[in-house]
Design a protein around this motif. Structure first.
Motif, mmCIF file in Angstrom:
data_model
loop_
_atom_site.group_PDB
_atom_site.id
_atom_site.type_symbol
_atom_site.label_atom_id
_atom_site.label_comp_id
_atom_site.label_asym_id
_atom_site.label_seq_id
_atom_site.Cartn_x
_atom_site.Cartn_y
_atom_site.Cartn_z
ATOM 1 N N VAL A 261 0.845 -1.205 0.000
ATOM 2 C CA VAL A 261 0.000 0.000 0.000
ATOM 3 C C VAL A 261 0.878 1.252 0.000
ATOM 4 O O VAL A 261 0.639 2.202 -0.765
ATOM 5 C CB VAL A 261 -0.947 -0.001 1.216
ATOM 6 N N VAL A 262 1.900 1.269 0.859
ATOM 7 C CA VAL A 262 2.783 2.444 0.936
ATOM 8 C C VAL A 262 3.542 2.620 -0.374
ATOM 9 O O VAL A 262 3.673 3.752 -0.882
ATOM 10 C CB VAL A 262 3.756 2.316 2.123
ATOM 11 N N LYS A 263 4.004 1.543 -0.944
ATOM 12 C CA LYS A 263 4.726 1.637 -2.205
ATOM 13 C C LYS A 263 3.827 2.187 -3.313
ATOM 14 O O LYS A 263 4.246 3.040 -4.114
ATOM 15 C CB LYS A 263 5.274 0.261 -2.609
ATOM 16 N N ARG A 264 2.592 1.712 -3.347
ATOM 17 C CA ARG A 264 1.648 2.202 -4.358
ATOM 18 C C ARG A 264 1.322 3.684 -4.128
ATOM 19 O O ARG A 264 1.210 4.466 -5.085
ATOM 20 C CB ARG A 264 0.374 1.361 -4.323
ATOM 21 N N ALA A 265 1.196 4.089 -2.877
ATOM 22 C CA ALA A 265 0.925 5.498 -2.565
ATOM 23 C C ALA A 265 2.087 6.378 -3.009
ATOM 24 O O ALA A 265 1.882 7.470 -3.565
ATOM 25 C CB ALA A 265 0.683 5.662 -1.064
ATOM 26 N N GLN A 266 3.307 5.897 -2.778
ATOM 27 C CA GLN A 266 4.478 6.694 -3.175
ATOM 28 C C GLN A 266 4.557 6.825 -4.689
ATOM 29 O O GLN A 266 4.824 7.912 -5.218
ATOM 30 C CB GLN A 266 5.747 6.029 -2.616
ATOM 31 N N GLN A 267 4.285 5.748 -5.391
ATOM 32 C CA GLN A 267 4.306 5.783 -6.850
ATOM 33 C C GLN A 267 3.197 6.683 -7.395
ATOM 34 O O GLN A 267 3.417 7.460 -8.337
ATOM 35 C CB GLN A 267 4.154 4.363 -7.412
ATOM 36 N N THR A 268 2.026 6.611 -6.810
ATOM 37 C CA THR A 268 0.896 7.424 -7.262
ATOM 38 C C THR A 268 1.202 8.916 -7.068
ATOM 39 O O THR A 268 0.913 9.744 -7.946
ATOM 40 C CB THR A 268 -0.378 7.035 -6.506
ATOM 41 N N ALA A 269 1.760 9.256 -5.923
ATOM 42 C CA ALA A 269 2.111 10.658 -5.672
ATOM 43 C C ALA A 269 3.182 11.125 -6.644
ATOM 44 O O ALA A 269 3.108 12.249 -7.175
ATOM 45 C CB ALA A 269 2.594 10.821 -4.233
ATOM 46 N N GLN A 288 -4.803 9.417 -0.718
ATOM 47 C CA GLN A 288 -6.021 8.737 -1.136
ATOM 48 C C GLN A 288 -5.811 7.229 -1.243
ATOM 49 O O GLN A 288 -6.696 6.434 -0.890
ATOM 50 C CB GLN A 288 -6.500 9.289 -2.484
ATOM 51 N N VAL A 289 -4.646 6.829 -1.715
ATOM 52 C CA VAL A 289 -4.332 5.398 -1.829
ATOM 53 C C VAL A 289 -4.375 4.743 -0.449
ATOM 54 O O VAL A 289 -4.951 3.652 -0.263
ATOM 55 C CB VAL A 289 -2.960 5.191 -2.482
ATOM 56 N N ILE A 290 -3.778 5.404 0.529
ATOM 57 C CA ILE A 290 -3.720 4.841 1.880
ATOM 58 C C ILE A 290 -5.105 4.838 2.517
ATOM 59 O O ILE A 290 -5.492 3.868 3.191
ATOM 60 C CB ILE A 290 -2.691 5.628 2.721
ATOM 61 N N GLU A 291 -5.872 5.895 2.298
ATOM 62 C CA GLU A 291 -7.232 5.929 2.839
ATOM 63 C C GLU A 291 -8.106 4.845 2.218
ATOM 64 O O GLU A 291 -8.885 4.173 2.920
ATOM 65 C CB GLU A 291 -7.845 7.311 2.609
ATOM 66 N N ASP A 292 -7.977 4.657 0.904
ATOM 67 C CA ASP A 292 -8.785 3.638 0.229
ATOM 68 C C ASP A 292 -8.462 2.240 0.733
ATOM 69 O O ASP A 292 -9.322 1.340 0.690
ATOM 70 C CB ASP A 292 -8.558 3.712 -1.284
ATOM 71 N N ALA A 293 -7.233 2.039 1.197
ATOM 72 C CA ALA A 293 -6.837 0.730 1.719
ATOM 73 C C ALA A 293 -7.235 0.557 3.184
ATOM 74 O O ALA A 293 -6.996 -0.512 3.769
ATOM 75 C CB ALA A 293 -5.330 0.550 1.563
ATOM 76 N N GLY A 294 -7.837 1.602 3.778
ATOM 77 C CA GLY A 294 -8.310 1.500 5.155
ATOM 78 C C GLY A 294 -7.315 1.931 6.212
ATOM 79 O O GLY A 294 -7.556 1.735 7.413
ATOM 80 N N TYR A 295 -6.218 2.545 5.805
ATOM 81 C CA TYR A 295 -5.172 2.933 6.770
ATOM 82 C C TYR A 295 -5.042 4.451 6.922
ATOM 83 O O TYR A 295 -4.020 4.937 7.411
ATOM 84 C CB TYR A 295 -3.828 2.356 6.333
ATOM 85 N N GLY A 296 -6.054 5.201 6.531
ATOM 86 C CA GLY A 296 -5.955 6.653 6.562
ATOM 87 C C GLY A 296 -5.602 7.225 7.924
ATOM 88 O O GLY A 296 -4.858 8.206 8.021
ATOM 89 N N ASP A 297 -6.126 6.610 8.992
ATOM 90 C CA ASP A 297 -5.851 7.119 10.338
ATOM 91 C C ASP A 297 -4.414 6.870 10.765
ATOM 92 O O ASP A 297 -3.970 7.415 11.786
ATOM 93 C CB ASP A 297 -6.782 6.457 11.360
ATOM 94 N N TYR A 298 -3.692 6.066 10.001
ATOM 95 C CA TYR A 298 -2.325 5.703 10.384
ATOM 96 C C TYR A 298 -1.261 6.369 9.503
ATOM 97 O O TYR A 298 -0.087 6.025 9.590
ATOM 98 C CB TYR A 298 -2.174 4.176 10.346
ATOM 99 N N PHE A 299 -1.704 7.298 8.687
ATOM 100 C CA PHE A 299 -0.768 8.142 7.925
ATOM 101 C C PHE A 299 -0.863 9.517 8.575
ATOM 102 O O PHE A 299 -1.795 10.275 8.309
ATOM 103 C CB PHE A 299 -1.159 8.175 6.443
ATOM 104 N N ILE A 300 0.111 9.861 9.429
ATOM 105 C CA ILE A 300 -0.077 10.952 10.390
ATOM 106 C C ILE A 300 0.790 12.169 10.113
ATOM 107 O O ILE A 300 0.958 13.021 11.000
ATOM 108 C CB ILE A 300 0.172 10.440 11.822
ATOM 109 N N HIS A 301 1.335 12.296 8.916
ATOM 110 C CA HIS A 301 2.142 13.479 8.596
ATOM 111 C C HIS A 301 1.926 13.856 7.134
ATOM 112 O O HIS A 301 1.332 13.109 6.358
ATOM 113 C CB HIS A 301 3.627 13.224 8.887
ATOM 114 N N ARG A 302 2.425 15.039 6.762
ATOM 115 C CA ARG A 302 2.363 15.471 5.363
ATOM 116 C C ARG A 302 3.180 14.490 4.523
ATOM 117 O O ARG A 302 4.024 13.741 5.035
ATOM 118 C CB ARG A 302 2.925 16.888 5.229
ATOM 119 N N ILE A 303 2.986 14.559 3.203
ATOM 120 C CA ILE A 303 3.674 13.591 2.344
ATOM 121 C C ILE A 303 5.054 14.066 1.920
ATOM 122 O O ILE A 303 5.845 13.267 1.417
ATOM 123 C CB ILE A 303 2.817 13.243 1.110
ATOM 124 N N GLY A 304 5.377 15.342 2.138
ATOM 125 C CA GLY A 304 6.712 15.757 1.710
ATOM 126 C C GLY A 304 7.098 17.167 2.098
ATOM 127 O O GLY A 304 6.265 17.968 2.537
#
Length: 372
Positions: A261-269, A288-304
């Motif tokens: 999931v994290v790898k796909r989110a990084q590639q999508t961004a 959005q990738v992480i939220e769609d996989a059900g882990y949105g509450d566990y991504f707790i910082h900006r992406i970059g």
């Protein structure tokens, strides 16, 4: 190949651009104090930053002036950008604030380096009571955010060195050693690959990986641990910052799933990077990738965050940041999932915006690597 030294012409071009951007923002000029801003405009990095005032004054209608303590004049004169400025020194007992004030519009509004000491700002305000000051980052966020070709190649060189350090750390033993020991190995490898400064070595094993800025500790790494490695520093004056997540032994299906999931989110961004999209669009694409996989509450910082002379600087890839991307911007893309008390996963590359999309400045493989 050694990086091409910056010349007086390079620094002159930067200072002229700063004056133009300041005027466009309705400012009378830019006041630069010791730190990354002064290095950017002059190449001058004082040996010690003290209570004695050092300030570069940039404004329309006069040449750049660098005010320095007399005892530091020789150092300032030896800086690579010294030929592009007029250096004026002051001796102890002289009012340095009055010297700077003589170069300013008494009612002007100036952008001031974020790293300026409060005592220096207050000293100017005491003399020029109708003058006003604003943070350089908030008023002129693009001043250092857009890199030229030489800066990008320095960042690429720093990124390649960090990639090489990661590849070499894979061959050391993890199980049975402390996070601190692995962190020291990473620091040594960065230096071996040309870094003059190591800023951080995050080694988060097992449950510690669920703390994004855990750094490293006394915990002994065990078989079955997921380990987050986030490290970087400065090479040829410009930053590196890379994160890879490895696993000691065979991972579980859940661990593999979270990693994917994290790898796909990084590639999508990364695929969202192109001129004209906003900084928040990059955050949204990966999130959005992480939220769609059900882990949105566990991504707790900006992406970059941006990178250049420092490892954290504008632009920031975060919700609410409407700044459009332009070619030459350089920043991290680093989504993560952090499961408290269990493990974390993060993957980070530095990228730069090109005319048509994005270019990765880190190229170490992003697949899940197994260590012993």
């Amino acid at each position: 190949m050694p990086a091409r030294p910056f010349t007086a012409e390079d620094f002159t071009r930067r200072m002229r651009r700063a004056v133009t951007q300041a005027a466009d923002a309705g400012l009378a000029g830019v006041l630069v104090t010791p730190g990354p801003d002064l290095v950017y405009f002059t190449g001058y990095r004082p040996t010690a930053i003290t209570e004695r005032l050092t300030m570069l004054v940039l404004g329309a209608g006069h040449d750049p002036h660098l005010i320095v303590p007399a005892l530091e004049h020789p150092e300032a004169a030896a800086a690579p950008g010294s030929a592009a400025v007029t250096i004026t020194d002051w001796k102890d007992g002289v009012d340095a604030y009055a010297m700077v004030a003589g170069l300013l519009d008494p009612r002007g509004r100036y952008a001031l380096s974020d790293s300026a000491w409060a005592m220096h700002l207050l000293g100017l305000q005491e003399i020029l009571r109708e003058s006003r000051y604003t943070s350089m980052t908030s008023t002129l966020p693009m001043l250092r955010a857009v890199k030229d070709a030489d800066e990008i190649e320095r960042l690429a060189g720093a990124g390649a060195a960090a990639d090489a350090a990661f590849e070499e750390i894979l061959s050391v033993r993890f199980a049975g050693r402390t996070e601190t020991a692995i962190g020291h190995d990473l620091a040594d490898l960065l230096r071996e690959h040309g870094h003059s400064q190591v800023d951080f070595t995050v080694v988060g094993s097992g449950p510690n990986g669920a703390n994004p800025h855990h750094e490293m500790g006394k915990r002994v790494i065990r078989d079955g641990d997921m380990v987050v490695l986030d490290f970087g520093g400065l090479k040829d004056g410009y930053g590196s910052d890379i994160t890879r997540t490895v696993h000691v032994g065979e991972p579980t299906e859940e661990e593999r799933s979270v990693f994917k999931v994290v790898k796909r989110a990084q590639q999508t961004a990364f695929e969202a990077v192109r001129p004209g999209v906003t900084c928040e669009d990059i955050d949204r694409a990966g999130r959005q990738v992480i939220e769609d996989a059900g882990y949105g509450d566990y991504f707790i910082h900006r992406i970059g965050h941006g990178i250049g002379l420092t490892t954290h600087e504008p632009p920031y890839m975060v919700a609410g940041e409407k700044q459009p991307l332009v070619p030459g911007m350089c920043f991290s893309i680093e989504p993560g999932i952090y499961l408290p008390g269990r493990f974390g996963v993060r993957i980070e590359d530095i990228v730069t915006v090109t005319e048509t999309g994005g270019r990765r400045l880190n190229n170490a493989p992003r697949r899940l690597r197994l260590v012993t």
